[in-house]
Design a protein around this motif. Sequence first.
Motif, PDB file in Angstrom:
ATOM      1  N   ARG A  99       0.855  -1.194   0.000  1.00  0.00           N
ATOM      2  CA  ARG A  99       0.000   0.000   0.000  1.00  0.00           C
ATOM      3  C   ARG A  99       0.885   1.237   0.000  1.00  0.00           C
ATOM      4  O   ARG A  99       2.076   1.164   0.303  1.00  0.00           O
TER       5      ARG A  99
ATOM      6  N   TRP B 186      -3.651   3.980   0.961  1.00  0.00           N
ATOM      7  CA  TRP B 186      -3.949   3.525   2.320  1.00  0.00           C
ATOM      8  C   TRP B 186      -4.166   4.723   3.229  1.00  0.00           C
ATOM      9  O   TRP B 186      -3.550   5.777   3.050  1.00  0.00           O
ATOM     10  N   SER B 187      -5.037   4.560   4.188  1.00  0.00           N
ATOM     11  CA  SER B 187      -5.295   5.578   5.201  1.00  0.00           C
ATOM     12  C   SER B 187      -5.141   4.930   6.573  1.00  0.00           C
ATOM     13  O   SER B 187      -5.536   3.779   6.746  1.00  0.00           O
TER      14      SER B 187
ATOM     15  N   ASP C 155      -6.893   5.262   8.977  1.00  0.00           N
ATOM     16  CA  ASP C 155      -8.223   4.912   9.473  1.00  0.00           C
ATOM     17  C   ASP C 155      -8.575   3.464   9.142  1.00  0.00           C
ATOM     18  O   ASP C 155      -9.434   2.874   9.788  1.00  0.00           O
ATOM     19  N   GLU C 156      -7.915   2.902   8.125  1.00  0.00           N
ATOM     20  CA  GLU C 156      -8.173   1.515   7.726  1.00  0.00           C
ATOM     21  C   GLU C 156      -7.542   0.520   8.671  1.00  0.00           C
ATOM     22  O   GLU C 156      -7.884  -0.642   8.671  1.00  0.00           O
ATOM     23  N   GLY C 157      -6.550   0.978   9.435  1.00  0.00           N
ATOM     24  CA  GLY C 157      -5.809   0.056  10.281  1.00  0.00           C
ATOM     25  C   GLY C 157      -4.824  -0.735   9.454  1.00  0.00           C
ATOM     26  O   GLY C 157      -4.463  -0.349   8.377  1.00  0.00           O
ATOM     27  N   MET C 158      -4.394  -1.861   9.996  1.00  0.00           N
ATOM     28  CA  MET C 158      -3.435  -2.688   9.276  1.00  0.00           C
ATOM     29  C   MET C 158      -4.045  -4.025   9.144  1.00  0.00           C
ATOM     30  O   MET C 158      -4.161  -4.820   8.501  1.00  0.00           O
TER      31      MET C 158
END
Length: 104
Positions: free
Chosen positions: A21, A98-99, A101-104
């Motif tokens: 990402r 990727w943000s 806020d999406e986490g991993m």
Amino acid sequence: MTPDEYVEAVLDLVERIPEGRVMSYGGVADALSERSGRASARLVGSIMARHGGSVPWHRVVTASGRLPPGHEREARARLRSEGVPLRGEGVDIAAAGWSPDEGM
């Protein structure tokens, strides 16, 4: 947030970008703006140029997907090995963005 704390926050966030990402310089700045009061893609680029060697610097690109200036060949090879979708001379931001806020 002091300038040194901001540098650390940028590097910490870049370290969290998952393999495969990417984030844009502006995306990094925006993600930290509430805490830092700063929202400058140029400042993030400057920090990456000076201090980014110890983090996955190749995962930070321009908003249009252009690879880090002066390091395009190495960045492309690293991103390709991670399975990042490439488009033309850069990254397909819509597919690989990727943000935090999406986490991993």
